[in-house]
Design a protein around this motif. Structure first.
Motif, short mmCIF file in Angstrom:
data_model
loop_
_atom_site.label_atom_id
_atom_site.label_comp_id
_atom_site.label_asym_id
_atom_site.label_seq_id
_atom_site.Cartn_x
_atom_site.Cartn_y
_atom_site.Cartn_z
N ALA A 1 -2.36 -8.23 -0.41
CA ALA A 1 -1.14 -8.93 -0.99
C ALA A 1 -0.12 -7.45 -1.13
O ALA A 1 1.13 -7.46 -0.91
CB ALA A 1 -1.22 -9.57 -2.25
N PHE A 2 -0.67 -6.43 -1.76
CA PHE A 2 0.17 -5.09 -1.91
C PHE A 2 0.59 -4.66 -0.51
O PHE A 2 1.68 -4.30 -0.37
CB PHE A 2 -0.60 -4.05 -2.51
N ILE A 3 -0.45 -5.02 0.52
CA ILE A 3 0.04 -4.10 1.76
C ILE A 3 1.06 -5.17 2.46
O ILE A 3 2.25 -4.59 2.85
CB ILE A 3 -1.16 -4.16 2.77
N ASP A 4 0.92 -6.36 2.26
CA ASP A 4 1.99 -7.37 2.83
C ASP A 4 3.55 -7.00 1.96
O ASP A 4 4.46 -7.25 2.75
CB ASP A 4 1.16 -8.82 2.70
N THR A 5 3.36 -7.08 0.79
CA THR A 5 4.68 -6.88 0.20
C THR A 5 5.47 -5.54 0.54
O THR A 5 6.56 -5.48 0.65
CB THR A 5 4.37 -6.87 -1.35
N ALA A 6 4.46 -4.44 0.75
CA ALA A 6 5.13 -3.30 1.07
C ALA A 6 5.79 -3.25 2.42
O ALA A 6 6.69 -2.95 2.46
CB ALA A 6 3.99 -2.17 0.98
#
Length: 223
Positions: free
Chosen positions: A22-27
């Protein structure tokens, strides 16, 4: 300055990979250049899912040499955001993490730890051990809603560790729950969050809800 987000939890089964993804996708959705450090060398699902979406380094963080390689990877990358998906064990940060953490200024980087937890006592104890080793690194206790609403995390809510973390500039994150069948389908196919349209429609709209909520929740931590 580079932003390093180290997703940890000290043990398996708390949802670290879901939070990391989720952090990767958000970034990526924010247009940032991303380096993913895959520390789970025995089951590198994050690396396999995102290998064509961003820069990936798979490193064994079980030795001092691994943390030396981590420092080199962060130094060399042009990525603005570095996300570390840690393996189930976290005690190696206590043994060898200083070689990396003590040089953050020289790396022109800031770091935060996102501690993904279930409601069990050992999640809190492992969090406390990490915080006591590195109290100057902002720490965020991530309550995975899969294990219940925030008020169910009683051992965290009433703990001295919570008070110390909050007073030191850290905080808490409530990560949205996602239906088991959706997560199973995504894991089985190694789907990224930007590939959820390939799911069955019902699964897709559930995954879309979680993705939207997660992006709104996590965006502020990327600044």
């Amino acid at each position: 300055m580079k932003t390093i987000i180290s997703v940890d939890g000290g043990k398996g089964g708390t949802g670290k990979s879901v939070v990391s993804s989720a952090f990767i996708d958000t970034a990526l959705s924010e247009g940032k250049k991303v380096l993913v450090i895959e520390g789970d060398t025995s089951n590198p699902d994050i690396a396999k899912s995102y290998e064509n979406a961003c820069e990936i380094k798979t490193l064994c963080l079980d030795t001092r040499e691994g943390f030396i390689e981590l420092a080199t990877a962060v130094h060399q990358t042009e990525a603005e955001t570095i996300i570390i998906n840690n393996p189930a064990r976290s005690e190696k940060w206590g043994q060898f993490g200083d070689v990396f953490i003590n040089n953050l200024q020289r790396l022109d980087a800031k770091m935060m730890v996102v501690w993904v937890a279930n409601r069990q006592q050992d999640s809190l104890e492992l969090c406390r051990d990490f915080f006591e080793k590195y109290p100057y690194v902002p720490m965020f206790f991530c309550m995975n809603s899969y294990f219940g609403a925030p008020h169910k995390f009683e051992v965290w809510g009433t703990s001295k560790t919570r008070k110390k973390i909050m007073e030191s500039g850290g905080g808490e994150i409530v990560f949205p729950d996602c239906a088991d069948r959706v997560m199973h389908s995504m894991r089985k196919a190694r789907l990224r969050w930007d590939q959820i349209e390939s799911l069955e429609f019902g699964d897709f709209i559930e995954a879309e809800r979680v993705r939207r909520e997660a992006q709104e929740l996590l965006k502020p931590y990327l600044i």
